[in-house]
Design an enzyme around this catalytic site. Structure first.
Site, PDB file in Angstrom:
ATOM      1  N   TRP A 187     -12.194  13.518 -53.549  1.00 45.09           N
ATOM      2  CA  TRP A 187     -11.414  13.773 -54.776  1.00 45.09           C
ATOM      3  C   TRP A 187     -10.056  14.394 -54.497  1.00 45.09           C
ATOM      4  O   TRP A 187      -9.091  14.160 -55.233  1.00 45.09           O
ATOM      5  CB  TRP A 187     -12.224  14.516 -55.839  1.00 45.09           C
ATOM      6  CG  TRP A 187     -12.502  15.987 -55.711  1.00 45.09           C
ATOM      7  CD1 TRP A 187     -12.827  16.673 -54.593  1.00 45.09           C
ATOM      8  CD2 TRP A 187     -12.489  16.945 -56.796  1.00 45.09           C
ATOM      9  NE1 TRP A 187     -13.049  17.992 -54.889  1.00 45.09           N
ATOM     10  CE2 TRP A 187     -12.846  18.195 -56.234  1.00 45.09           C
ATOM     11  CE3 TRP A 187     -12.237  16.884 -58.154  1.00 45.09           C
ATOM     12  CZ2 TRP A 187     -12.952  19.361 -56.995  1.00 45.09           C
ATOM     13  CZ3 TRP A 187     -12.336  18.040 -58.920  1.00 45.09           C
ATOM     14  CH2 TRP A 187     -12.684  19.264 -58.348  1.00 45.09           C
ATOM     15  N   ARG A 227     -23.760  12.223 -49.630  1.00 44.68           N
ATOM     16  CA  ARG A 227     -23.309  12.694 -50.937  1.00 44.68           C
ATOM     17  C   ARG A 227     -21.844  12.294 -51.088  1.00 44.68           C
ATOM     18  O   ARG A 227     -21.141  12.100 -50.100  1.00 44.68           O
ATOM     19  CB  ARG A 227     -23.473  14.205 -51.068  1.00 44.68           C
ATOM     20  CG  ARG A 227     -22.652  15.019 -50.087  1.00 44.68           C
ATOM     21  CD  ARG A 227     -22.795  16.506 -50.373  1.00 44.68           C
ATOM     22  NE  ARG A 227     -21.857  17.301 -49.640  1.00 44.68           N
ATOM     23  CZ  ARG A 227     -22.133  17.934 -48.496  1.00 44.68           C
ATOM     24  NH1 ARG A 227     -23.320  17.822 -47.927  1.00 44.68           N
ATOM     25  NH2 ARG A 227     -21.210  18.672 -47.911  1.00 44.68           N
ATOM     26  N   SER A 228     -21.417  12.161 -52.334  1.00 45.31           N
ATOM     27  CA  SER A 228     -20.045  11.732 -52.563  1.00 45.31           C
ATOM     28  C   SER A 228     -19.254  12.904 -53.147  1.00 45.31           C
ATOM     29  O   SER A 228     -19.564  14.071 -52.842  1.00 45.31           O
ATOM     30  CB  SER A 228     -20.072  10.518 -53.494  1.00 45.31           C
ATOM     31  OG  SER A 228     -18.808   9.941 -53.619  1.00 45.31           O
ATOM     32  N   GLY A 283     -17.771  18.900 -56.071  1.00 43.55           N
ATOM     33  CA  GLY A 283     -16.472  19.457 -55.717  1.00 43.55           C
ATOM     34  C   GLY A 283     -16.399  20.948 -56.025  1.00 43.55           C
ATOM     35  O   GLY A 283     -15.565  21.653 -55.498  1.00 43.55           O
ATOM     36  N   PRO A 305     -25.115  20.299 -42.559  1.00 44.45           N
ATOM     37  CA  PRO A 305     -24.802  20.569 -41.145  1.00 44.45           C
ATOM     38  C   PRO A 305     -23.560  21.435 -40.982  1.00 44.45           C
ATOM     39  O   PRO A 305     -23.500  22.277 -40.074  1.00 44.45           O
ATOM     40  CB  PRO A 305     -24.569  19.164 -40.576  1.00 44.45           C
ATOM     41  CG  PRO A 305     -25.396  18.271 -41.442  1.00 44.45           C
ATOM     42  CD  PRO A 305     -25.307  18.863 -42.820  1.00 44.45           C
ATOM     43  N   GLU A 306     -22.561  21.270 -41.875  1.00 41.46           N
ATOM     44  CA  GLU A 306     -21.297  22.009 -41.721  1.00 41.46           C
ATOM     45  C   GLU A 306     -21.409  23.446 -42.239  1.00 41.46           C
ATOM     46  O   GLU A 306     -20.484  24.238 -42.036  1.00 41.46           O
ATOM     47  CB  GLU A 306     -20.156  21.262 -42.434  1.00 41.46           C
ATOM     48  CG  GLU A 306     -20.054  21.425 -43.947  1.00 41.46           C
ATOM     49  CD  GLU A 306     -21.085  20.626 -44.753  1.00 41.46           C
ATOM     50  OE1 GLU A 306     -22.011  20.032 -44.160  1.00 41.46           O
ATOM     51  OE2 GLU A 306     -20.966  20.608 -46.006  1.00 41.46           O
ATOM     52  N   ASP A 351     -18.126  23.720 -55.114  1.00 41.65           N
ATOM     53  CA  ASP A 351     -19.108  24.406 -54.276  1.00 41.65           C
ATOM     54  C   ASP A 351     -18.507  25.757 -53.885  1.00 41.65           C
ATOM     55  O   ASP A 351     -17.580  25.781 -53.103  1.00 41.65           O
ATOM     56  CB  ASP A 351     -19.485  23.574 -53.050  1.00 41.65           C
ATOM     57  CG  ASP A 351     -18.285  22.937 -52.378  1.00 41.65           C
ATOM     58  OD1 ASP A 351     -17.462  22.285 -53.043  1.00 41.65           O
ATOM     59  OD2 ASP A 351     -18.166  23.129 -51.159  1.00 41.65           O
ATOM     60  N   GLU A 368      -5.109  26.481 -50.946  1.00 43.13           N
ATOM     61  CA  GLU A 368      -6.060  25.560 -51.599  1.00 43.13           C
ATOM     62  C   GLU A 368      -6.424  26.025 -53.005  1.00 43.13           C
ATOM     63  O   GLU A 368      -6.782  25.236 -53.860  1.00 43.13           O
ATOM     64  CB  GLU A 368      -7.338  25.418 -50.765  1.00 43.13           C
ATOM     65  CG  GLU A 368      -8.098  26.712 -50.602  1.00 43.13           C
ATOM     66  CD  GLU A 368      -9.513  26.528 -50.034  1.00 43.13           C
ATOM     67  OE1 GLU A 368     -10.121  27.547 -49.652  1.00 43.13           O
ATOM     68  OE2 GLU A 368      -9.987  25.395 -49.971  1.00 43.13           O
ATOM     69  N   ARG A 417      -9.212  23.922 -42.005  1.00 47.94           N
ATOM     70  CA  ARG A 417     -10.503  23.458 -41.496  1.00 47.94           C
ATOM     71  C   ARG A 417     -10.850  22.070 -42.040  1.00 47.94           C
ATOM     72  O   ARG A 417     -11.744  21.407 -41.533  1.00 47.94           O
ATOM     73  CB  ARG A 417     -11.600  24.474 -41.846  1.00 47.94           C
ATOM     74  CG  ARG A 417     -11.996  24.470 -43.305  1.00 47.94           C
ATOM     75  CD  ARG A 417     -12.746  25.732 -43.697  1.00 47.94           C
ATOM     76  NE  ARG A 417     -14.119  25.786 -43.252  1.00 47.94           N
ATOM     77  CZ  ARG A 417     -15.153  25.262 -43.895  1.00 47.94           C
ATOM     78  NH1 ARG A 417     -14.958  24.567 -45.016  1.00 47.94           N
ATOM     79  NH2 ARG A 417     -16.373  25.399 -43.430  1.00 47.94           N
TER      80      ARG A 417
END
Ligand SMILES: OC[C@H]1O[C@H](O[C@H]2O[C@H](CO)[C@@H](O)[C@H](O)[C@H]2O)[C@H](O)[C@@H](O)[C@@H]1O
Length: 611
Positions: free
Chosen positions: A176, A222-223, A322, A288-289, A324, A519, A169
């Site tokens: 990162w 956001r980064s 990163g 939004p995602e 989340d 992942e 996805r």
């Protein structure tokens, strides 16, 4: 403060269409809709949607919405075209140094995978992109060329060069993730691809002022952990391309500046004030995602708009980290207990972010020194020194023997195990290496983290979130291994090797059994993949492949595929490190893991071909 939505598009970032499609859960994965290209300009798409709403008295059925979507949108991923990286080679040199033949063959297959993970945007994406679409304006404006002609049809952020994506996805670049992808690509000798990816990031910093979390406009406010300068350093070490550095040094400085001006807070410790950084986001509304996930949980837990907005901000700040999501960002009565609604990311000063920022400052010293610009190298040396003072004063704890995150809300240390507690060893952010390493080793011994046979767990909390126990993530293994190996301490280096053995063997077992690279993995089951969180396990996978390639390269002269736990080692006088190793017998991977693996692999390749 009241912030604008995540981007200015009232199709992809806010508005009735987004709300209706996401809340009706038309797609199993909320990210699908926001990745779909519009067939017509947004104003025409929105007009048709208004007509549908009028016709259905604002309550369209699922079928009516599905018809509307297939008529007005293309499937997710249709912005890409087939791309064969011109610098890909069949047999990069790093393979020759891997003595174990099974691992060498695996390394070769990982090198092949870059071809599946490469994405090139169709030229038309650039033609239809409005560069400044992330700058929010409350009302439509007439842009030069007239409305319609230059309107955004995509959520993808246009970049001129092809990219290697994580996979599944995650069809676009991630900030990162790209560090570990780039390290793998450099071992594959794909220097042109790496230079292109860096060039993309430079153009993004120029146009957007920072690097978004990922390559979609809904990520723009956001980064993610600031890894651009370390990426550049990796590229320079491999190529010595000083001209590229000279041409882009201002942009590298600008990226560092973004973090210094947007993410810092002042903390008081023992009567002295220090500046350190934390994660935060600068937009309003849900992601939004993950719109349905955020809105549903907010509606269930909070009553006022203000509370909901604060919650959305915490979710987005956690996404910026990163991690989340994770209990690492929960604050409940000054502890890490709770659920997502206890997220207080913005109040936690993280060890990894601050040690990476120290590294950024040191890299600017290095870059400016190479370019003979003394004034600037002096400037960044003093920033780095000050930062080191702050990290040591606020985050290092002699009595614990580790760096710990700091809770600025309750003004207490967060004494919980995270692999990032040793991140300063990785980035060189320490003052008294010998003493600190000695204490760190005792700390790690006490945590008994080597009791997990599949890798180092993310935390010791079972929250059901994906950045918690028992999941083990590639970048976190890397940070620990490289951090420990950077020391001159034999015990630390031996531990780094043992962690490598476990991780590499576990990834290899999963690959052999299911044909996929994941992942994240299961720290408790060698060969088992991770789970939990808000989306299904993804395969591909950019950073996983990069980390394994680097470990195969670094330890290739002594790593073996054979597992010492099940087959006794024949090396003379070799003993596993019993000071930290408290491992039980290795459980075998379950049938469930294998089946999920096959399904996941199939989905990725089908998605890859559609994309
Ligand atoms: O869609 C949910 C979230 O997904 C992303 O996060 C996860 O995948 C990224 C790509 O591999 C990775 O960088 C991140 O660490 C993972 O947790 C995305 O980055 C999030 O912003 C997004 O909300």
């Amino acid at each position: 403060d009241s912030y604008p939505p995540p981007c200015s598009s009232n199709v992809y970032c806010y508005g009735e269409l987004l709300h209706t499609v996401q809340m009706k859960k038309i797609y199993h994965d909320s990210k699908t809709f926001v990745d779909m290209k519009m067939k017509q300009p947004p104003n025409e798409t929105l007009e048709s949607f208004q007509a549908l709403m009028k016709r259905t008295t604002s309550d369209p059925t699922i079928e009516e919405l599905e018809n509307f979507l297939s008529e007005k949108f293309e499937p997710a991923g249709s912005e890409f075209e087939k791309w064969d990286p011109s610098d890909w080679i069949k047999h990069p040199k790093f393979l020759d140094d891997i003595v174990d033949t099974d691992f060498r063959e695996w390394g070769k297959q990982l090198n092949d995978l870059w071809k599946f993970l490469g994405r090139k945007m169709k030229d038309e994406v650039g033609e239809h992109q409005e560069l400044y679409s992330i700058i929010y304006v409350p009302h439509p404006v007439i842009v030069p060329g007239g409305l319609g002609e230059h309107q955004e049809l995509y959520s993808i952020i246009y970049v001129p060069h092809p990219v290697i994506v994580p996979g599944g996805r995650f069809r676009e670049f991630y900030y990162w993730d790209s560090y570990w992808i780039i390290r793998g690509l450099l071992l594959s000798e794909m220097y042109t691809t790496v230079k292109g990816m860096l060039g993309n990031f430079f153009s993004i910093v120029e146009n957007y002022g920072c690097i978004p979390n990922g390559g979609r406009i809904y990520y723009a406010k956001r980064s993610q952990p600031p890894m651009l300068l370390p990426m550049m350093k990796s590229y320079l070490d491999a190529t010595n391309d000083i001209t590229f550095l000279r041409d882009n040094i201002d942009i590298l400085e600008r990226e560092f500046d973004y973090w210094m001006t947007n993410h810092t807070i002042s903390v008081e410790k023992d009567g002295k004030r220090y500046t350190l950084a934390r994660y935060k986001d600068a937009s309003s509304g849900p992601r939004p995602e993950s719109y349905w996930e955020d809105v549903s949980s907010a509606e269930e837990a909070f009553r006022t708009d203000e509370e909901r907005e604060a919650y959305y901000s915490e979710l987005k700040a956690a996404a910026e980290s990163g991690w989340d999501f994770s209990s690492r960002w929960f604050i409940q009565n000054a502890t890490n207990k709770g659920t997502l609604i206890d997220l207080k990311t913005r109040y936690i000063i993280p060890v990894d972010l601050n040690s990476i920022l120290f590294w950024n400052a040191r890299l600017l010293v290095d870059f400016y020194t190479r370019l003979n610009i003394t004034e600037k190298s002096d400037k960044y040396r003093s920033i780095a020194d000050e930062w080191l003072e702050a990290v040591t004063a606020v985050l290092w704890h002699d009595e614990v023997g580790a760096w710990l995150d700091y809770d600025s809300m309750n003004e207490v240390k967060r004494d919980y195990f995270y692999p990032t507690n040793v991140a300063p060893l990785w980035t060189g952010c320490y003052k008294d290496k010998e003493t600190q390493v000695g204490k760190i080793m005792k700390y790690l011994q006490k945590t008994q983290i080597m009791g997990n046979l599949g890798g180092i767990p993310t935390t010791l909390e079972h929250s059901g979130e994906q950045w918690d126990y028992p999941n083990a993530w590639p970048p976190l293994q890397y940070i620990m291994i490289m951090g420990l190996d950077n020391t001159d301490d034999d015990w630390a280096k031996q531990l780094a090797f043992e962690m490598t053995e476990r991780w590499v063997r576990s990834n290899y077992k999963a690959f052999n059994e299911t044909g996929a690279m994941y992942e994240k993995y299961d720290a408790t089951v060698p060969g088992g993949h991770g789970g939990g969180g808000e989306y299904e396990i993804q395969v591909g996978f950019g950073w996983t492949n990069g980390v394994i390639m680097e470990l195969l390269h670094k330890y290739g002269d002594r790593l073996t595929a054979r597992d010492r736990f099940t087959e006794p080692d024949s090396r003379p006088n070799y003993q596993s490190d019993s000071r930290i190793n408290v491992a039980a017998a290795a459980p075998t991977s379950s049938v469930k893991h294998i089946l999920t693996g096959f399904v996941a692999l199939l989905v990725t390749f089908v998605a890859g071909y559609i994309g």
